[in-house]
Enzyme design. Structure first.
Site, mmCIF file in Angstrom:
data_model
loop_
_atom_site.group_PDB
_atom_site.id
_atom_site.type_symbol
_atom_site.label_atom_id
_atom_site.label_comp_id
_atom_site.label_asym_id
_atom_site.label_seq_id
_atom_site.Cartn_x
_atom_site.Cartn_y
_atom_site.Cartn_z
ATOM 1 C CE1 TYR A 52 64.302 11.445 51.200
ATOM 2 C CE2 TYR A 52 64.255 11.082 48.845
ATOM 3 C CZ TYR A 52 63.964 10.668 50.125
ATOM 4 O OH TYR A 52 63.332 9.456 50.333
ATOM 5 C CE LYS B 276 51.382 11.282 58.897
ATOM 6 N NZ LYS B 276 50.345 10.401 59.512
ATOM 7 C CG ASP C 290 49.274 7.589 57.854
ATOM 8 O OD1 ASP C 290 48.654 8.387 57.133
ATOM 9 O OD2 ASP C 290 49.208 7.629 59.097
ATOM 10 C CG ASP D 254 62.242 7.290 47.726
ATOM 11 O OD1 ASP D 254 62.140 6.243 47.057
ATOM 12 O OD2 ASP D 254 63.301 7.639 48.261
ATOM 13 C CG ASP E 30 60.895 2.054 46.252
ATOM 14 O OD1 ASP E 30 60.881 2.435 45.073
ATOM 15 O OD2 ASP E 30 61.920 2.059 46.951
#
Length: 351
Positions: free
Chosen positions: A137, A188, A221, A245, A249
């Protein structure tokens, strides 16, 4: 000394839910000085920028900052560096709140409001610790360009340094010591260099500072899958900015509604924390009195606990929300019909 809580209501339903939290603050901490300022689209309309230098200075001088929400379709065509969301990112960067705490707990009264089976979510209580001021970000270079042959391309850069990973890992380890003593770090590392770097650095920090805490690793994942298969296996999940993030959620929906989830963003000890509900500005229901105020009220609870050192007041807020829900208080997102004010009144009745 008088403590100061700066309210930044923002946009959409932000002013409505922040006003509800302010009502609660006036009851459980009547000596707390409440101030207010603008951020996001509201600040763009008034000042032409999503975060003024004065508002940031006031945030730095406060003991804690409670934010509502930012953004909405009104500002869709504003230049990216002037969009409402840049006000939020500017606050996070300016306050250097590098550790984002997003609890996901399922109130007993809301077990059946979750889209998952009762046995999957009953008793759920996990904490996601998300790195907040670096990663993809904020990394440079980034942009949208056109190559010499006319091909357009968009790119972002994910960058982390050892100190950035160390400080957020130490927060996760410390939080785990007060819970079940387990941290699961996600990344990852199979396809990303920053993922492999993250895993190696977290492992090194744990070797030095992780006494009494069990550390495990999981690909992001796979963690997303496990959050809906068996979420109660997790105690503390540690993640970078992007994956934190996304996963937080996802975890919010385990609890019945994103309207129930607060968050805390913390920096070094002694600096103001930034507290905000996980939900967005919900412009489709803004101004209609339909918003669930619980996430904002529970964000106040986190401010009382984590920045203002008022655990007794925080316990009162948490208990009042739980009892109101047990008594059947529900806004529309929870399957009920109460307005924002009515839900707030139900919580105040319990106080």
């Amino acid at each position: 000394m008088t403590q100061t809580l700066l309210l930044l209501p923002g946009d959409g339903i932000g002013p409505e839910v922040t006003a509800a939290a302010a009502r609660i603050a006036g009851l459980v901490a009547p000596d707390l000085e409440l101030q207010d300022d603008l951020v996001g689209g509201a600040s763009i309309d008034a000042h032409g920028t999503p975060l003024t230098d004065d508002a940031l200075a006031r945030a730095k001088d406060a003991d804690a900052v409670l934010l509502g929400a930012v953004g909405g379709p009104k500002w869709t065509d504003v230049a990216r560096d002037k969009r409402p969301e840049m006000g939020l990112l500017g606050l996070r960067k300016g306050l250097d709140v590098f550790a984002n705490l997003r609890p996901a707990y399922c109130f007993n009264a809301l077990v059946d409001a979750s889209s998952l089976k009762r046995e999957i979510v009953e008793g759920l209580d996990l904490m996601i610790v998300r790195e907040l001021t670096s990663g993809v970000y904020f990394g440079q270079p980034r942009g949208i360009d056109t190559d010499a042959d006319g091909t357009r391309r968009g790119y972002d850069t994910s960058v982390y340094t050892s100190p950035e990973v160390e400080r957020v890992t130490r927060v996760a380890l410390e939080i785990a010591r007060g819970r079940a003593g387990r941290v699961c770090s996600v990344e990852k590392s199979n396809v990303m260099e920053t993922g492999l770097f993250w895993r190696n650095e977290v492992t090194s920090v744990h070797q030095v500072h992780g006494a009494g805490v069990e550390l495990s690793h999981m690909l992001a994942d796979a963690c997303a899958m496990e959050l809906v298969r068996n979420p109660k296996q997790f105690d503390v999940i540690l993640a970078d900015n992007l994956f934190g993030d996304l996963l937080s959620d996802e975890a919010s929906m385990l609890t019945g509604s994103i309207g129930m989830l607060p968050s805390a963003s913390l920096g070094i000890e002694g600096t103001p924390g930034l507290f905000e509900p996980v939900h967005g500005s919900a412009p489709d229901i803004a101004g209609q009195g339909l918003a669930n105020p619980c996430a904002a009220i529970l964000s106040l609870e986190m401010a009382l606990r984590w920045s203002l050192a008022r655990p007794d007041a925080a316990d009162r807020v948490m208990g009042a929300v739980a009892k109101a829900l047990e008594g059947g208080a529900r806004t529309r997102d929870l399957g009920g019909s109460m307005s924002t004010d009515q839900m707030t009144d139900a919580i105040i009745d319990q106080l």
